[in-house]
Design an enzyme around this catalytic site. Structure first.
Site, PDB file in Angstrom:
ATOM      1  N   PHE A   1      36.785  32.203  34.094  1.00  0.00           N
ATOM      2  CA  PHE A   1      36.802  32.984  32.850  1.00  0.00           C
ATOM      3  C   PHE A   1      37.442  34.329  33.172  1.00  0.00           C
ATOM      4  O   PHE A   1      37.015  35.001  34.123  1.00  0.00           O
ATOM      5  CB  PHE A   1      35.384  33.253  32.327  1.00  0.00           C
ATOM      6  CG  PHE A   1      35.355  34.268  31.196  1.00  0.00           C
ATOM      7  CD1 PHE A   1      35.277  33.854  29.877  1.00  0.00           C
ATOM      8  CD2 PHE A   1      35.433  35.632  31.457  1.00  0.00           C
ATOM      9  CE1 PHE A   1      35.278  34.791  28.840  1.00  0.00           C
ATOM     10  CE2 PHE A   1      35.440  36.574  30.423  1.00  0.00           C
ATOM     11  CZ  PHE A   1      35.361  36.146  29.115  1.00  0.00           C
ATOM     12  N   GLU A   2      38.434  34.703  32.403  1.00  0.00           N
ATOM     13  CA  GLU A   2      39.008  36.045  32.535  1.00  0.00           C
ATOM     14  C   GLU A   2      39.607  36.423  31.192  1.00  0.00           C
ATOM     15  O   GLU A   2      40.228  35.571  30.550  1.00  0.00           O
ATOM     16  CB  GLU A   2      40.196  36.064  33.520  1.00  0.00           C
ATOM     17  CG  GLU A   2      39.869  35.987  34.971  1.00  0.00           C
ATOM     18  CD  GLU A   2      41.130  35.945  35.851  1.00  0.00           C
ATOM     19  OE1 GLU A   2      42.175  35.414  35.417  1.00  0.00           O
ATOM     20  OE2 GLU A   2      41.054  36.444  36.971  1.00  0.00           O
ATOM     21  N   ILE A   3      39.400  37.663  30.783  1.00  0.00           N
ATOM     22  CA  ILE A   3      40.240  38.232  29.731  1.00  0.00           C
ATOM     23  C   ILE A   3      40.870  39.440  30.410  1.00  0.00           C
ATOM     24  O   ILE A   3      40.153  40.237  31.022  1.00  0.00           O
ATOM     25  CB  ILE A   3      39.433  38.647  28.486  1.00  0.00           C
ATOM     26  CG1 ILE A   3      38.673  37.442  27.911  1.00  0.00           C
ATOM     27  CG2 ILE A   3      40.357  39.253  27.423  1.00  0.00           C
ATOM     28  CD1 ILE A   3      37.756  37.778  26.746  1.00  0.00           C
TER      29      ILE A   3
ATOM     30  N   HIS B   1      42.122  38.052  42.661  1.00  0.00           N
ATOM     31  CA  HIS B   1      42.119  38.874  41.437  1.00  0.00           C
ATOM     32  C   HIS B   1      41.052  39.970  41.523  1.00  0.00           C
ATOM     33  O   HIS B   1      41.279  41.107  41.109  1.00  0.00           O
ATOM     34  CB  HIS B   1      41.800  38.013  40.208  1.00  0.00           C
ATOM     35  CG  HIS B   1      42.932  37.143  39.769  1.00  0.00           C
ATOM     36  ND1 HIS B   1      42.887  36.382  38.616  1.00  0.00           N
ATOM     37  CD2 HIS B   1      44.144  36.892  40.310  1.00  0.00           C
ATOM     38  CE1 HIS B   1      44.013  35.716  38.477  1.00  0.00           C
ATOM     39  NE2 HIS B   1      44.798  36.005  39.492  1.00  0.00           N
TER      40      HIS B   1
END
Ligand SMILES: Nc1nc2c(ncn2[C@@H]2O[C@H](COP(=O)(O)OP(=O)(O)OP(=O)(O)O)[C@@H](O)[C@H]2O)c(=O)[nH]1
Ligand SMILES: [Mg+2]
Length: 435
Positions: A321-323, A358
């Site tokens: 999950f990443e925004i 990341h």
């Protein structure tokens, strides 16, 4: 006779000007122009030769759904969502006491950010990604209609395109990844890499013997945001197959990121398997030494290291999950970071994951305040759950997760550390969820 026809000409001219003025009023845009990251900046990127547009049904895009010209100039004929609207006129509903909190049906009024969902998947993932899409749409996107980009190292088949485009309320785009982004770079010693895989297989390290998993991790670390289809956007929300969303999302998280100057976000954090990254920190330290100009002063080193940067504590944000901001990933700082790590070869000589890559980048290259924890986005990816702490918030958001499954405050999560490093107050009741 001549005077009479001149009068008629005058009447016609006056009538024409009145009609033109009314037409202008009914079609004029906002007084304050939107900032470039709102969706009106769309179209400044390249488009891909692999680009295929999927569904285009009503409401999927403001231009497609805009009513035809209306000569009755009573009211604006423009849709009140999409590009070109002033965000100040459309405040977001962040808490139940905000107006419009209960407006959960129909297309949400207000501006849109230049953003997309993005999924890397194989054709065989179609039914698992279908489940994820359905949940994202039901809990959020059916009211916002954001686009969805699908990426694959092979061409997508018709079934994949048909199923996914029928489920996504925005436009769908399908891209094939070029070989150079999904293969061994020339500096990698193939024999050495193979021996590592054999050794990891013997030691039963998860995905330790997989070549494709390594290409996937390297691609997610350094290339997804540079694909031609992604160049059209400023923000992304990554979605993997078989994930779940447990609560309603009442506001637009993309807009939240943009308006609050957030560059990276997460919902779950944990410790990485040490065996997959034995020399990652060494490589990061080399980068820090060579590029001090990229290290943010007010960074989150305290989240990564318990001894001021000497050693890595293995904490990372879970990147399934990443925004996040695509402009940040395309920045010189992140590019230099990825290239430095890639040269050291750990994607193949070890099994570096995109999550620690990341996370370390976000923690060192961004200001603390540019990273956001989305407490109100309840999420599951096997085997961990983020379920917001507190009965009230779960009732307000109509969540269907079991609070006992919440991973946030358990021993193997790093979220407690994140709160401490940022001086954030933990939600009431967190102490009761530590085991
Ligand atoms: N096109 C393509 N996509 C892949 C490949 N391997 C993994 N993916 C995708 O990359 C993402 C991450 O892969 P996963 O297999 O979910 O890896 P993971 O989340 O670490 O492990 P799981 O616990 O199995 O979910 C998913 O969106 C997959 O669909 C591949 O070989 N080709
Ligand atoms: Mg996964």
């Amino acid at each position: 006779m001549a005077a009479g026809s001149a009068r008629y000409v005058r009447y016609i001219l006056v009538g024409f000007f009145v009609l033109a003025a009314l037409y202008y009023i009914s079609n004029s845009g906002p007084i304050i122009p939107p900032s470039p990251s709102y969706e009106s900046s769309r179209g400044n990127g390249q488009s891909s030769s692999h680009h295929t547009t999927g569904s285009t049904s009503e409401g999927k895009d403001s231009s497609a759904s805009a009513p035809k010209e209306n000569t009755t100039p009573v009211k604006s004929t423009k849709p009140n969502f999409g590009p070109g609207l002033d965000p100040k006129e459309y405040p977001m509903a962040m808490t139940p006491s905000d107006p419009a909190w209960n407006e959960l049906s129909g297309i949400k009024e207000g501006p849109r950010v230049n953003a997309t969902f993005v999924t890397l998947a194989r054709n065989s993932d179609v039914w698992e990604i279908a489940r994820s899409i359905r949940q994202v749409e039901d809990r959020f996107n059916r009211r916002y209609n954001y686009d969805w980009v699908f990426l694959n190292d092979k061409p997508f088949d018709d079934t994949f395109k048909k199923v996914t485009s029928s489920l996504v309320s925005g436009k769908t785009h399908y891209g094939e990844i070029p070989k150079e982004h999904w293969s061994f770079p020339p500096h990698i010693d193939q024999d050495k890499a193979q021996k590592v895989r054999e050794d990891m297989a013997q030691r039963k390290i998860i995905y330790g013997d997989s070549v494709s998993y390594r290409h996937m991790c390297r691609f997610e670390s350094g290339f997804f945001f540079r694909q031609p289809l992604m160049l059209n956007y400023d923000y992304y929300w990554r979605v993997e197959p078989s994930v779940e969303l447990f609560c309603d999302v009442h506001y637009d998280p993309f807009r939240y990121m943009h308006e609050n100057n957030k560059k990276y976000s997460f919902v779950l954090s944990l410790y990485e398997y040490v065996e997959t990254i034995p020399t990652l920190w060494e490589s990061v330290r080399k980068f820090m030494k060579n590029h001090p100009e990229h290290i943010e002063e007010n960074n989150s080193m305290g989240f990564l290291s318990d001894d001021g940067g000497e050693t890595y504590n293995h904490c990372h944000f879970w990147s399934n999950f990443e925004i996040g901001s695509l402009k940040w990933l395309r920045s010189q700082a992140y590019t230099d970071f990825f290239e430095s790590l890639d040269k050291d070869g750990g994607f193949f000589y070890e099994r570096w994951g995109d999550a620690p890559v990341h996370s370390i980048a976000a923690a060192l290259l961004l200001k603390k305040e540019e990273i956001h924890f989305f407490n109100d986005i309840a999420y599951y990816h096997v085997p961990f759950t983020h379920c917001p702490t507190g009965d009230k918030i779960r009732a307000d958001l109509k969540c269907h997760c079991n609070p006992k499954d919440n991973f946030d405050w358990k021993g193997y999560s790093c979220t407690s550390k994140y709160f401490d490093v940022n001086g954030l107050a933990k939600p009431e009741g967190w102490e009761n969820q530590t085991d």
